[in-house]
Scaffold this active site. Structure first.
Site, PDB file in Angstrom:
ATOM      1  N   SER A 138      -4.340  -3.527   5.142  1.00 58.62           N
ATOM      2  CA  SER A 138      -5.304  -3.813   6.270  1.00 58.62           C
ATOM      3  C   SER A 138      -4.431  -4.387   7.362  1.00 58.62           C
ATOM      4  CB  SER A 138      -6.516  -4.088   5.847  1.00 58.62           C
ATOM      5  OG  SER A 138      -7.467  -4.163   6.738  1.00 58.62           O
TER       6      SER A 138
ATOM      7  N   GLU B 239      -2.900   4.714   6.839  1.00 56.86           N
ATOM      8  CA  GLU B 239      -4.355   5.080   6.791  1.00 56.86           C
ATOM      9  C   GLU B 239      -5.106   4.032   7.718  1.00 56.86           C
ATOM     10  OE1 GLU B 239      -6.679   2.345   4.824  1.00 56.86           O
ATOM     11  OE2 GLU B 239      -4.980   0.678   5.495  1.00 56.86           O
TER      12      GLU B 239
ATOM     13  N   HIS C 192      -8.136   1.783   2.518  1.00 54.18           N
ATOM     14  CA  HIS C 192      -9.352   1.196   2.162  1.00 54.18           C
ATOM     15  C   HIS C 192     -10.381   2.306   1.062  1.00 54.18           C
ATOM     16  CE1 HIS C 192      -7.844  -0.701   5.838  1.00 54.18           C
ATOM     17  NE2 HIS C 192      -8.968  -1.689   5.472  1.00 54.18           N
TER      18      HIS C 192
END
Length: 312
Positions: free
Chosen positions: A120, A217, A282
């Site tokens: 992230s 992602e 995620h």
């Protein structure tokens, strides 16, 4: 090292009894989740130590885990401590970019490489470790994050990568499939694609993904925003020479068919293999993907196959 993707130095694998650090480079960490994550690491036979500021909260900006200088000091100290065998990030959120230039990179370059785990917002640090230290890292679930605490498959995949990396040479879930056919060799890099776009033009940023297997992602980015992010990477030339693209989860990014259409539209003309739904990021399952590792992206097999174990 600010050019394209090249193989990086692999840290050593972990063994029972190793002392490891948990740091909070980005958002604030709920104490109960941190304690639960530390218990998991103890269950692996490790001796985890929470960094001094791991539970801090910034006095003005509630989205930060304490002050920038304190977060940077924690990560620098953990990396430079010869008794620490690995550094785990507690969570993502936002804040890694604010403290990246405050790390003592000169001191960190003299330290023995060690496993560094997160994803992230930690994408900014994966890129910094690649360009400033030349050290391979692990895009994997974070110690106080839901997917680490709640999903046994994600937890076990990270554990195996850390302790028995030869057992996880192929990365991908049964959901994976070819979006664009083909087979390509290269060096892995990537993370949250919005963070990669945000790195453009910053000091020490990687100039391009040339020679790379780009593993990306994101979360919370609607299709038009993903289009804008990918178009920025295309227009800047950052994607010139990329060898292949692996796609993870797109949680809360809108209906997947709309997201998929954007990904195909933006990546299809590159003429490189693209594999979707590999199972990292995620999503409900978050497989660990080594960055800086030579590998093959095989669209027919729908997997990322590492040339060598992630850790030595």
């Amino acid at each position: 090292m600010t050019g394209g993707a090249v193989p990086l130095t692999r840290p050593r694998r972990l063994a029972p009894g190793d002392r490891v650090a948990v740091v909070a480079p980005s958002g604030p960490v709920p104490e109960e989740r941190l304690l639960a994550g530390l218990d998991v690491l103890r269950g692996w036979g490790l001796e985890p130590v929470a960094a001094p500021h791991a539970l801090d909260r910034h006095p003005r900006f509630g989205y930060l885990a304490g002050g920038d200088a304190d977060r940077a000091a924690d990560l620098t100290a953990a990396w430079c401590d010869p008794d620490i065998a690995a550094v785990f990030c507690a969570r993502g959120g936002y804040g890694a970019q604010r403290m990246a230039d405050l790390l003592d990179w000169d001191a960190m370059r003299t330290a023995e490489p060690k496993a560094f785990v997160g994803f992230s917002d930690i994408t900014a640090l994966h890129e910094a470790f690649a360009t400033r230290l030349g050290v391979a890292t692990l895009h994997g679930p974070m110690t106080a994050a839901g997917v680490f605490l709640d999903d046994k498959d994600s937890q076990e995949h990270l554990r195996a990568t850390l302790f028995e990396p030869e057992t996880v040479r192929a990365v991908g879930l049964p959901t994976a499939r070819a979006l664009v056919p083909g087979r390509a060799a290269g060096t892995t890099l990537g993370g949250c694609v919005s963070l990669l776009a945000a790195e453009l033009g910053t000091p020490h940023a990687r100039r391009s993904a040339a020679g790379g297997l780009l593993m990306i992602e994101d979360t919370g980015e609607e299709p038009y925003r993903l289009d804008r992010i990918l178009t920025q990477l295309l227009r800047s030339g950052w994607l010139d020479g990329v060898a292949g693209v692996g796609l993870g989860s797109w949680r809360d990014c809108g209906p997947y068919e709309e997201v998929r259409a954007v990904l195909l539209d933006r990546f299809g003309p590159l003429g490189v293999p693209v594999v979707e739904e590999l199972g990292f990021g995620h999503g409900h399952t978050s497989l660990t993907v080594p960055f800086g590792a030579p590998a093959v992206l095989d669209a027919e097999r729908a997997a990322l196959v590492l040339d060598e174990p992630a850790l030595v």
